[in-house]
Design an enzyme around this catalytic site. Structure first.
Site, PDB file in Angstrom:
ATOM      1  N   GLY A   1      27.550 -49.540  56.500  1.00 39.38           N
ATOM      2  CA  GLY A   1      26.940 -49.082  58.164  1.00 39.38           C
ATOM      3  C   GLY A   1      27.244 -47.730  58.209  1.00 39.38           C
ATOM      4  N   GLY A   2      27.094 -47.129  59.570  1.00 42.34           N
ATOM      5  CA  GLY A   2      27.409 -46.134  59.999  1.00 42.34           C
ATOM      6  C   GLY A   2      28.097 -44.565  59.320  1.00 42.34           C
ATOM      7  N   PHE A   3      29.080 -45.313  58.711  1.00 41.54           N
ATOM      8  CA  PHE A   3      30.026 -44.792  57.737  1.00 41.54           C
ATOM      9  C   PHE A   3      30.158 -44.144  56.067  1.00 41.54           C
ATOM     10  CE2 PHE A   3      33.229 -45.703  61.215  1.00 41.54           C
ATOM     11  CZ  PHE A   3      33.063 -44.639  61.980  1.00 41.54           C
ATOM     12  N   GLY A   4      29.178 -45.418  55.344  1.00 41.60           N
ATOM     13  CA  GLY A   4      28.577 -45.285  54.499  1.00 41.60           C
ATOM     14  C   GLY A   4      28.790 -46.926  53.447  1.00 41.60           C
ATOM     15  N   SER A   5      28.432 -46.821  52.620  1.00 37.36           N
ATOM     16  CA  SER A   5      28.818 -48.247  51.861  1.00 37.36           C
ATOM     17  C   SER A   5      30.272 -48.077  51.319  1.00 37.36           C
ATOM     18  CB  SER A   5      27.649 -48.397  50.678  1.00 37.36           C
ATOM     19  OG  SER A   5      25.966 -47.837  51.320  1.00 37.36           O
ATOM     20  N   VAL A   6      30.281 -49.746  50.898  1.00 34.36           N
ATOM     21  CA  VAL A   6      31.646 -50.600  50.263  1.00 34.36           C
ATOM     22  C   VAL A   6      31.367 -50.758  49.137  1.00 34.36           C
ATOM     23  CG1 VAL A   6      33.591 -51.728  49.972  1.00 34.36           C
ATOM     24  CG2 VAL A   6      32.589 -49.880  52.931  1.00 34.36           C
TER      25      VAL A   6
ATOM     26  N   LYS B   1      34.985 -46.113  49.898  1.00 39.73           N
ATOM     27  CA  LYS B   1      34.009 -46.640  50.394  1.00 39.73           C
ATOM     28  C   LYS B   1      33.321 -45.246  50.443  1.00 39.73           C
ATOM     29  CE  LYS B   1      34.608 -47.190  54.663  1.00 39.73           C
ATOM     30  NZ  LYS B   1      33.476 -47.653  55.297  1.00 39.73           N
TER      31      LYS B   1
ATOM     32  N   ASP C   1      35.256 -48.311  67.062  1.00 44.45           N
ATOM     33  CA  ASP C   1      34.011 -49.126  66.049  1.00 44.45           C
ATOM     34  C   ASP C   1      34.616 -51.061  66.295  1.00 44.45           C
ATOM     35  OD1 ASP C   1      31.906 -50.004  65.284  1.00 44.45           O
ATOM     36  OD2 ASP C   1      32.337 -48.965  63.896  1.00 44.45           O
TER      37      ASP C   1
END
Length: 824
Positions: free
Chosen positions: A508-513, A527, A623
């Site tokens: 998502g907008g904060f990064g990948s997990v 993350k 969010d």
């Protein structure tokens, strides 16, 4: 009127229904006089038809009282009671009239039981008039310069707009609100609200003596402990303060004249501000203090324990039972509890039965009662012995090398959660028969001790082996250093744990997990953060703050990595993934049953309430959506990504709509560029609740191929009193508690109000979902009204809706000219 005067038949026709239904002959009359008394089912009504006054029987009570009530709503509408302590049983033989210049209530025996008690007069023009502001005024005719008496100066349990609540400097009398005894008895209860002239604050008292809440001093705009009052956009009322040699008082008015309001000193011991919006005809809770029920002093009475995680909130301690079960059934817990078995000590029994003395019940995680006596003892055993030797001692506690004992009844006990650091251990004195004899436990204790000893030896060996293996793996795969409550991981360490970030769980907008496995075999979620422009020191400071936040409904942060520009967070892995993967199921898939959905909604609300109001600094999630609600192996919800808005900076919100596709969850004030508050999360939560109900994205096409914004359709069903089952996910096949479904739908509608001031706080949402407070039908937000009116022309898309079918896309592409800018 002339027709009636000249036609006896017409007059009789008008008079007959009045006599038949026992209604006051002068329909709509607002006056009581010596020649026009009030009795039986007769009432008077204010000129505008807002208030009504007459004999009334609260609930299932058999007694009648002179009451004033709102005529526009039938639910919980009494605002004033005259004869609170002296009811009448026969309203037809009783009479409220003018006598010797006073308004007087005569009972069945024609004995005066209530009066306005002003100076007697022989004037024949004295009358009582009910006004549209809810003030019952005694005047000496229409030309009287000032009232002889008025109900606004003599409040009961309600403070109405325009009335005064203060202190008479000449008579030294406090105009206080006093709660009812219970829902069926308006007699003065134990809780009262009054003005403290020493600092111009309001305080709530228990039994007119113990203060347990204060508004804080008045600073000219607001009370110190209610700062939101000073912000017009966050409060719906204007408060004013007045003082002179005669009196000091506060008064208030509604900012919006269309909103009716009242302030109540409730039987719960909480002061509540209730409002009546539009055509709903039901009262809505706007504000309450104290916010938590167990903050009310001695709410559960003697030997009663208050627990906010249980319903009812009050329970008697083990070995005790309610003094009056009928009172408890009416939610009046003030009488408290009594012992089931008398204590041996002090019973003049020369030989203790079975040789057993009184014993003590150990209660952990308690908020201790006040009025304890400090005693000097060396240890817990001495403290117990001191209490046991005194027959008046009912409990003791030994905490932090300090002994405290209680004599007489114990009040204000609270059961705390095990994770609350303020909890203490309390030992309550009981008769020996109420507790299991320790002789019966000796065998189990000895067995347990032997088992623990053997198990400990094996466990120590395993721990030593694991430590050796861990050290070897750390040397081979990188470093992991403990910093405070978190672990600072080496980048290579996490690279190995995630197999070079090969198994992606989401993004998502904060990064990948990515999924990872640590050398100790614990599975984690790693993350990779993007757009973090903070320095090393600032990043570690904020991470350490977030790492201290612990709650059962928040994902636990285990550690982090900060090397050069690489920023990673390590969380506990949630085996059941995110909520969206279970909620938005295809037909015939494993359906998330209603009971589980409800518990997930409640758990999510509790997590957000903790972030908003229980953390040292308020954290706005920013969010909230199903993708950020993770589920453990028991489907307990865990709010994820909390605090990331704080880390990354809230300017990310401007790109959130394109990066994450979550526009459908954003509050209107956020999209318009206004600074956000925790109410933005409340809006997102409300939008998500609709998806709990429908099991589908709010913006997905219906079965008939039409694309509608589900919340607008749902709100119209709820507010118009339609069948809520039509809103339910068809995969549930109607297997739902309709009361719970209605509650969730109403809460959702309140959460998505356009005006954030009308939205409840997450604390109130938790109370509603727990069933602690009721929720009324909400007004429909104007933005949703627009959607309802133009559903055929408005198509609402969100980029996060991965389940939009190609058919839906083709259906809507032809209508692109009709698509408007999606505004919630």
């Amino acid at each position: 009127m002339d027709v009636m005067k000249n036609n006896p038949v017409v007059m009789l026709a008008a008079l007959f229904p009045c006599l038949f239904f026992k209604i006051h002959i002068c329909l709509g009359a607002d006056t009581i006089s010596a020649n026009q008394p009030l009795s039986g089912d007769q009432t008077i009504e204010s000129a505008g038809g807002i208030f009504e006054l007459g004999f009334h029987k609260p609930g299932n009570s058999s007694n009648y009282y002179i009451c004033m009530w709102y005529k526009q709503t039938s639910l919980d509408n009494i605002v004033w009671v005259a004869n609170r302590e002296k009811p009448v049983s026969d309203r037809f033989s009783s009479e409220l009239t003018i006598s010797n210049g006073n308004l007087v209530l005569f009972n069945e025996s024609k004995t005066p039981i209530w009066s306005t008690k002003v100076s007697s007069t022989t004037s024949t023009t004295v009358r009582a008039v009910l006004r549209d502001d809810g003030n019952l005024v005694l005047t000496d005719g229409p030309t009287s310069p000032r009232p002889l008496w008025e109900s606004f100066d003599n409040p009961a349990h309600i403070w109405l707009p325009g009335s005064k609540l203060g202190y008479n400097n000449r008579t030294k009398r406090n105009q206080r609100l006093i709660s009812w005894k219970n829902s069926e008895d308006p007699a003065p209860g134990l809780f009262s609200l009054e003005l403290d002239t020493s600092d111009n604050s309001y305080k709530i008292l228990w039994n007119m003596s113990e203060s347990y809440w204060t508004s804080g001093s008045w600073n000219g705009k607001s009370f110190d402990n209610i700062p939101e009052m000073g912000m017009r956009q966050n409060f719906l009322f204007n408060f004013s303060y007045f003082t002179d040699v005669n009196e000091s008082y506060f008064t208030y008015s509604s900012i919006d004249s269309t909103i009716k309001s009242r302030c109540v000193m409730d039987v719960s011991g909480q002061v509540k501000q209730l409002s009546l919006f539009g055509l709903t005809q039901k009262w809505n809770l706007f504000w309450t203090q104290p916010q938590r029920q167990c903050k009310v002093y001695a709410f559960c009475g003697a030997y009663g324990s208050c627990n906010e995680k249980s319903l009812p909130f009050c329970n008697c301690l083990r070995g005790f039972e309610p003094k009056s079960q009928s009172a408890w059934d009416l939610k009046d817990y003030s009488g408290g509890c009594r012992r089931k078995t008398k204590l041996q000590c002090g019973n003049n029994i020369s030989i203790v039965q079975n040789g057993e003395k009184d014993k003590f019940l150990q209660m952990s995680s308690m908020s201790l009662a006040e009025a304890a006596q400090a005693v000097t003892t060396a240890n817990n055993e001495e403290c117990e012995s001191t209490c046991l030797s005194d027959c008046s001692c009912t409990a003791y506690a030994f905490n932090n090398s300090s002994c405290s004992i209680w004599t007489g009844d114990i009040l204000n006990l609270k059961q705390l959660s095990e994770d609350e650091s303020t909890g203490k251990t309390l030992y309550v004195r009981l008769a020996a028969s109420e507790l299991q004899s320790p002789k019966k436990q000796n065998g189990a204790v000895i067995g347990a001790v032997v088992g623990v000893a053997a198990g400990s030896a094996v466990l120590l060996g395993l721990i030593a082996l694991l430590i050796l293996r861990q050290r070897k793996k750390v040397l081979r795969h990188g470093k992991a250093v403990v910093e405070g409550s978190l672990v600072a991981f080496d980048y290579r360490y996490l690279q190995n744990a995630t197999k070079n970030f090969s198994e992606k769980l989401g993004g998502g907008g904060f990064g990948s997990v990515f999924k990872g496995r640590l050398p100790d075999s614990n599975v984690v979620a790693v993350k990779q953060l993007e757009s973090v422009n903070q320095g090393e020191k600032q990043f570690r400071t904020e991470i350490s703050t977030i790492g201290t936040i612990q709650h059962v409904n928040l994902v636990r942060l285990r550690g982090f990595c900060s090397q050069a520009k690489k920023r990673l967070l390590v969380y506990d892995y949630m085996s059941n993934g995110s909520l969206d993967s279970h909620l938005f199921q295809e037909k015939n898939s494993n359906v998330l049953e209603w009971k589980t959905r409800y518990q997930i909604a409640l758990g999510t609300a509790r997590g957000l309430f903790y972030l908003h109001e229980k953390c040292r600094d308020c954290i706005i999630h920013c969010d909230i959506k199903p993708e950020n609600i993770l589920l453990d192996d028991e489907f307990c919800p865990k709010v994820a990504d909390f605090g990331l808005a704080k880390l990354v900076g809230r300017n990310f919100s401007r790109v959130l709509t394109t990066m994450r596709g979550t526009r459908g969850y954003l509050a209107p004030e956020w999209i318009s560029g206004v600074a956000i508050t925790p109410k933005a999360d409340v809006y997102s939560f409300g939008i998500m609740l609709f998806e709990f109900v429908s099991g589908r994205r709010n913006t997905e096409p219906f079965a008939d191929g039409k694309v509608k914004f589900f919340p607008s359709w749902a709100a119209s069903i709820i507010i118009e009193g339609g069948d809520v089952l039509t809103l339910l996910d068809p995969n549930l096949e109607g297997n739902v508690d309709v009361e719970d479904l209605t509650r969730v739908c109403r809460v959702a509608c309140w959460c998505i109000q356009d005006d954030e001031n009308r939205r409840p706080s997450m604390g109130q949402v938790v109370q509603i979902l727990e069933g602690a407070i009721d929720v009324n039908s909400p007004p429909i937000p104007r933005s949703l009204e627009i959607f309802v009116e133009h559903q055929e022309n408005i198509i609402f898309f969100t980029e996060s809706s991965s389940r939009h079918s190609s058919q839906a896309r083709s259906n809507t592409s032809n209508a692109s000219s009709k698509v408007k800018s999606p505004t919630p």
